[in-house]
Design a protein around this motif. Structure first.
Motif, PDB file in Angstrom:
ATOM      1  N   HIS A  76       0.868  -1.171   0.000  1.00 32.77           N
ATOM      2  CA  HIS A  76       0.000   0.000   0.000  1.00 32.77           C
ATOM      3  C   HIS A  76       0.905   1.221   0.000  1.00 32.77           C
ATOM      4  O   HIS A  76       1.950   1.230   0.653  1.00 32.77           O
ATOM      5  CB  HIS A  76      -0.904  -0.014   1.229  1.00 32.77           C
ATOM      6  CG  HIS A  76      -1.746  -1.245   1.321  1.00 32.77           C
ATOM      7  ND1 HIS A  76      -2.964  -1.352   0.699  1.00 32.77           N
ATOM      8  CD2 HIS A  76      -1.530  -2.428   1.933  1.00 32.77           C
ATOM      9  CE1 HIS A  76      -3.467  -2.549   0.935  1.00 32.77           C
ATOM     10  NE2 HIS A  76      -2.607  -3.231   1.675  1.00 32.77           N
ATOM     11  N   HIS A  99       7.532   1.868  12.026  1.00 27.81           N
ATOM     12  CA  HIS A  99       6.267   1.162  11.815  1.00 27.81           C
ATOM     13  C   HIS A  99       6.348   0.145  10.675  1.00 27.81           C
ATOM     14  O   HIS A  99       5.321  -0.365  10.230  1.00 27.81           O
ATOM     15  CB  HIS A  99       5.145   2.171  11.537  1.00 27.81           C
ATOM     16  CG  HIS A  99       4.788   2.980  12.739  1.00 27.81           C
ATOM     17  ND1 HIS A  99       4.003   2.501  13.759  1.00 27.81           N
ATOM     18  CD2 HIS A  99       5.151   4.238  13.110  1.00 27.81           C
ATOM     19  CE1 HIS A  99       3.880   3.415  14.690  1.00 27.81           C
ATOM     20  NE2 HIS A  99       4.567   4.480  14.324  1.00 27.81           N
ATOM     21  N   SER A 159       0.760  -3.071   4.799  1.00 26.25           N
ATOM     22  CA  SER A 159      -0.607  -2.922   5.310  1.00 26.25           C
ATOM     23  C   SER A 159      -0.946  -1.440   5.462  1.00 26.25           C
ATOM     24  O   SER A 159      -0.071  -0.608   5.723  1.00 26.25           O
ATOM     25  CB  SER A 159      -0.762  -3.625   6.664  1.00 26.25           C
ATOM     26  OG  SER A 159      -0.138  -2.876   7.687  1.00 26.25           O
ATOM     27  N   LYS A 160      -2.220  -1.152   5.312  1.00 26.73           N
ATOM     28  CA  LYS A 160      -2.699   0.227   5.498  1.00 26.73           C
ATOM     29  C   LYS A 160      -2.549   0.645   6.952  1.00 26.73           C
ATOM     30  O   LYS A 160      -2.327   1.816   7.249  1.00 26.73           O
ATOM     31  CB  LYS A 160      -4.166   0.341   5.068  1.00 26.73           C
ATOM     32  CG  LYS A 160      -4.362   0.246   3.575  1.00 26.73           C
ATOM     33  CD  LYS A 160      -5.827   0.391   3.207  1.00 26.73           C
ATOM     34  CE  LYS A 160      -5.995   0.281   1.699  1.00 26.73           C
ATOM     35  NZ  LYS A 160      -7.394   0.395   1.291  1.00 26.73           N
ATOM     36  N   GLU A 161      -2.653  -0.326   7.846  1.00 26.90           N
ATOM     37  CA  GLU A 161      -2.548  -0.032   9.280  1.00 26.90           C
ATOM     38  C   GLU A 161      -1.172   0.529   9.638  1.00 26.90           C
ATOM     39  O   GLU A 161      -1.056   1.439  10.459  1.00 26.90           O
ATOM     40  CB  GLU A 161      -2.846  -1.295  10.110  1.00 26.90           C
ATOM     41  CG  GLU A 161      -4.295  -1.758  10.038  1.00 26.90           C
ATOM     42  CD  GLU A 161      -4.645  -2.497   8.746  1.00 26.90           C
ATOM     43  OE1 GLU A 161      -5.846  -2.574   8.431  1.00 26.90           O
ATOM     44  OE2 GLU A 161      -3.733  -2.988   8.052  1.00 26.90           O
ATOM     45  N   LYS A 162      -0.123  -0.001   9.019  1.00 28.88           N
ATOM     46  CA  LYS A 162       1.228   0.502   9.272  1.00 28.88           C
ATOM     47  C   LYS A 162       1.364   1.942   8.786  1.00 28.88           C
ATOM     48  O   LYS A 162       1.975   2.783   9.463  1.00 28.88           O
ATOM     49  CB  LYS A 162       2.284  -0.380   8.594  1.00 28.88           C
ATOM     50  CG  LYS A 162       2.447  -1.736   9.253  1.00 28.88           C
ATOM     51  CD  LYS A 162       3.476  -2.581   8.528  1.00 28.88           C
ATOM     52  CE  LYS A 162       3.639  -3.938   9.185  1.00 28.88           C
ATOM     53  NZ  LYS A 162       4.649  -4.771   8.490  1.00 28.88           N
ATOM     54  N   GLU A 164      -1.097   4.114   8.474  1.00 24.68           N
ATOM     55  CA  GLU A 164      -1.902   4.940   9.379  1.00 24.68           C
ATOM     56  C   GLU A 164      -1.189   5.185  10.703  1.00 24.68           C
ATOM     57  O   GLU A 164      -1.227   6.293  11.237  1.00 24.68           O
ATOM     58  CB  GLU A 164      -3.267   4.284   9.624  1.00 24.68           C
ATOM     59  CG  GLU A 164      -4.181   4.325   8.433  1.00 24.68           C
ATOM     60  CD  GLU A 164      -4.533   5.737   7.976  1.00 24.68           C
ATOM     61  OE1 GLU A 164      -4.691   6.633   8.828  1.00 24.68           O
ATOM     62  OE2 GLU A 164      -4.619   5.945   6.761  1.00 24.68           O
ATOM     63  N   ALA A 165      -0.534   4.155  11.236  1.00 29.00           N
ATOM     64  CA  ALA A 165       0.191   4.303  12.509  1.00 29.00           C
ATOM     65  C   ALA A 165       1.346   5.294  12.362  1.00 29.00           C
ATOM     66  O   ALA A 165       1.571   6.128  13.237  1.00 29.00           O
ATOM     67  CB  ALA A 165       0.705   2.940  12.988  1.00 29.00           C
ATOM     68  N   LYS A 168      -0.112   8.761  12.190  1.00 27.95           N
ATOM     69  CA  LYS A 168      -0.590   9.196  13.508  1.00 27.95           C
ATOM     70  C   LYS A 168       0.578   9.727  14.355  1.00 27.95           C
ATOM     71  O   LYS A 168       0.470  10.777  14.987  1.00 27.95           O
ATOM     72  CB  LYS A 168      -1.276   8.036  14.227  1.00 27.95           C
ATOM     73  CG  LYS A 168      -1.909   8.431  15.556  1.00 27.95           C
ATOM     74  CD  LYS A 168      -2.574   7.249  16.230  1.00 27.95           C
ATOM     75  CE  LYS A 168      -4.001   7.189  15.754  1.00 27.95           C
ATOM     76  NZ  LYS A 168      -4.791   6.182  16.482  1.00 27.95           N
TER      77      LYS A 168
END
Length: 181
Positions: A76, A99, A159-162, A164-165, A168
């Motif tokens: 991503h 991350h 991953s999108k979560e990484k 986003e983290a 943030k």
């Protein structure tokens, strides 16, 4: 011990492509120069000729890499807009790579030249340290100094979560201005 003979331009170019394709790690111009018994500048010229022939070679802060044509659909990617002082560069890059995110490049919008993009390709603290050390040792300026600290990065992760983290944490640090998908 006799001097090694210089190899021809076509042989050097073949060697450069072969070795870059065989590894995922960057190889410096100086390493190629030693292997082929020519100056680093000759290697720079060889790489320029290879790029002109369409070879996907990218110069990064750690050396040359060969971009494979395989697109990994599991990755991503987003573009983020950041602003900070030059002395905060290491912190910014650490916040991202910690991350598991790769920083592909830095982009600034120059008032005369338009978008200036430089490949960074760092994905861990060691590579960040090497990048920052190289900037400091050469007394080079960060591209963001041309734009009062405002710059973009293309970042990618599995991953999108990484992503986003990382965003943030950049936002908490007051570095992130915006992100574009």
């Amino acid at each position: 011990m006799p001097d090694k003979a210089k190899i021809s331009s076509s042989e050097r170019q073949y060697l450069i492509i072969k070795q870059l394709k065989a590894t995922n790690s960057p190889i410096t111009g100086s390493e190629f120069a030693k292997k082929t018994n020519v100056s680093r500048q000759v290697i720079v010229q060889d790489v320029s000729l290879l790029k002109a022939k369409g070879e996907p070679i990218v110069a990064t802060s750690q050396g040359y890499i060969y971009l494979t044509q395989d697109t990994n659909e599991d990755l991503h990617q987003i573009v983020i807009v950041c602003r900070h002082k030059p002395e905060d560069t290491k912190e910014e890059l650490y916040l991202i790579v910690d991350h598991g995110v790769t920083i592909k490049d830095v982009i600034v919008e120059h008032q005369v030249y338009g978008d200036l993009t430089a490949s960074i390709r760092v994905n861990n603290r060691k590579e960040v340290d090497q990048f920052v050390e190289r900037i400091e040792n050469t007394s080079a300026a960060y591209l963001s100094t041309l734009t009062d600290g405002i710059h973009l990065h293309t970042i990618e992760a599995d991953s999108k979560e990484k992503l986003e983290a990382a965003c943030k944490d950049l936002e908490k640090a007051g570095i992130l201005l915006s992100k574009e998908n």
